[in-house]
Design a protein around this motif. Structure first.
Motif, PDB file in Angstrom:
ATOM      1  N   HIS A  70       2.519   9.101  -6.504  1.00 19.06           N
ATOM      2  CA  HIS A  70       3.110  10.433  -6.421  1.00 19.06           C
ATOM      3  C   HIS A  70       4.276  10.584  -7.399  1.00 19.06           C
ATOM      4  O   HIS A  70       4.451  11.646  -8.003  1.00 19.06           O
ATOM      5  CB  HIS A  70       3.574  10.723  -4.991  1.00 19.06           C
ATOM      6  N   TYR A 120      -7.676   9.010  -4.411  1.00 14.08           N
ATOM      7  CA  TYR A 120      -8.036   8.981  -2.998  1.00 14.08           C
ATOM      8  C   TYR A 120      -9.545   9.041  -2.819  1.00 14.08           C
ATOM      9  O   TYR A 120     -10.091   8.452  -1.887  1.00 14.08           O
ATOM     10  CB  TYR A 120      -7.353  10.121  -2.242  1.00 14.08           C
ATOM     11  N   LYS A 140       0.831  -1.205   0.000  1.00 11.68           N
ATOM     12  CA  LYS A 140       0.000   0.000   0.000  1.00 11.68           C
ATOM     13  C   LYS A 140       0.868   1.259   0.000  1.00 11.68           C
ATOM     14  O   LYS A 140       0.606   2.204  -0.751  1.00 11.68           O
ATOM     15  CB  LYS A 140      -0.923  -0.014   1.225  1.00 11.68           C
ATOM     16  N   THR A 194       1.297   4.120  -3.109  1.00 12.88           N
ATOM     17  CA  THR A 194       1.159   5.568  -2.898  1.00 12.88           C
ATOM     18  C   THR A 194       2.392   6.306  -3.403  1.00 12.88           C
ATOM     19  O   THR A 194       2.273   7.336  -4.068  1.00 12.88           O
ATOM     20  CB  THR A 194       0.932   5.862  -1.406  1.00 12.88           C
ATOM     21  N   ARG A 198     -10.915   5.591  -3.360  1.00 12.41           N
ATOM     22  CA  ARG A 198     -10.644   4.713  -2.215  1.00 12.41           C
ATOM     23  C   ARG A 198     -11.663   4.911  -1.099  1.00 12.41           C
ATOM     24  O   ARG A 198     -11.915   3.994  -0.328  1.00 12.41           O
ATOM     25  CB  ARG A 198      -9.249   4.988  -1.657  1.00 12.41           C
ATOM     26  N   ASP A 199     -12.227   6.121  -1.016  1.00 11.31           N
ATOM     27  CA  ASP A 199     -13.231   6.414   0.005  1.00 11.31           C
ATOM     28  C   ASP A 199     -14.549   5.740  -0.395  1.00 11.31           C
ATOM     29  O   ASP A 199     -15.073   5.962  -1.479  1.00 11.31           O
ATOM     30  CB  ASP A 199     -13.425   7.930   0.112  1.00 11.31           C
ATOM     31  N   SER A 204      -4.414  12.538  -8.007  1.00 11.12           N
ATOM     32  CA  SER A 204      -4.396  12.183  -6.596  1.00 11.12           C
ATOM     33  C   SER A 204      -5.773  12.312  -5.935  1.00 11.12           C
ATOM     34  O   SER A 204      -6.222  11.374  -5.266  1.00 11.12           O
ATOM     35  CB  SER A 204      -3.358  13.030  -5.868  1.00 11.12           C
TER      36      SER A 204
END
Length: 195
Positions: free
Chosen positions: A120, A171, A112, A116, A174-175, A167
């Motif tokens: 980036h 993200y 994980k 990430t 993922r929520d 990004s």
């Protein structure tokens, strides 16, 4: 900031204070204005007054009147590219080492963190590629103006907008709440189009 937050977490509050952030922003703006200052100063030093009365497309390429100005501009961009690649590689190699050491034997946590860091890194790669675009654009401008316009638009979307949207989108996906809302919106959007 990511390097400090991950590699020096105990000094993060000290190093990333409001004052140091303001200094960093001023330094970044100062350094990023150097290519513009170089192009404008070489243009003003070599342009005749009749050039100011001509109609032309709004592009930095019209400010480059002599071949040496193009070489100076490309040298500045290549120098910036080299410095940024060195900084990014140094930072992300250190970040990956710290993230791997922090996760220990936990493979899921390690993967994980690695994903990430890769995300980036990919964002920064897209931003770095933007430094090569002046070379491509100046070549295309010599051949076909419409192709130049289309490439410039595509470059803006791909290298300016995409890294900044990538990004938050990932993200957000993922929520669970956002993902279900998006899924629900898409489902009802398809339903409304079919009705």
């Amino acid at each position: 900031e990511r390097y400090v937050a991950i590699c020096m977490p105990l000094r993060h509050a000290e190093l990333c204070s409001t004052r140091s952030t303001m200094y960093c922003i001023l330094i970044i703006h100062g350094l990023s204005s150097v290519p513009c200052i170089v192009v404008l100063s070489t243009f003003f030093a070599s342009a005749s007054f009749s050039l100011y009365k001509q109609y032309s497309s709004c592009s930095v390429e019209i400010l480059i009147l002599h071949r040496w100005q193009g070489h100076v501009r490309s040298a500045v961009h290549q120098f910036y590219f080299l410095i940024m690649v060195i900084i990014i590689l140094f930072s992300y190699v250190k970040i990956m080492k710290v993230a791997k050491a922090a996760s220990g034997e936990d493979k899921k946590s390690s993967w994980k963190g690695l994903r990430t860091v890769i995300l980036h890194g990919f964002q920064l790669l897209l931003c770095l590629i933007q430094l090569w675009s002046p070379f491509i654009e100046s070549t295309l401008l010599q051949f076909d103006f419409m192709l130049f316009i289309n490439v410039r638009y595509s470059k803006y979307v791909l290298f300016n907008l995409t890294p900044r949207c990538l990004s938050p989108l990932i993200y957000g996906l993922r929520d669970e709440t956002f993902f279900h809302a998006l899924k629900n919106y898409e489902f009802f959007g398809l339903y409304k189009r079919n009705v």
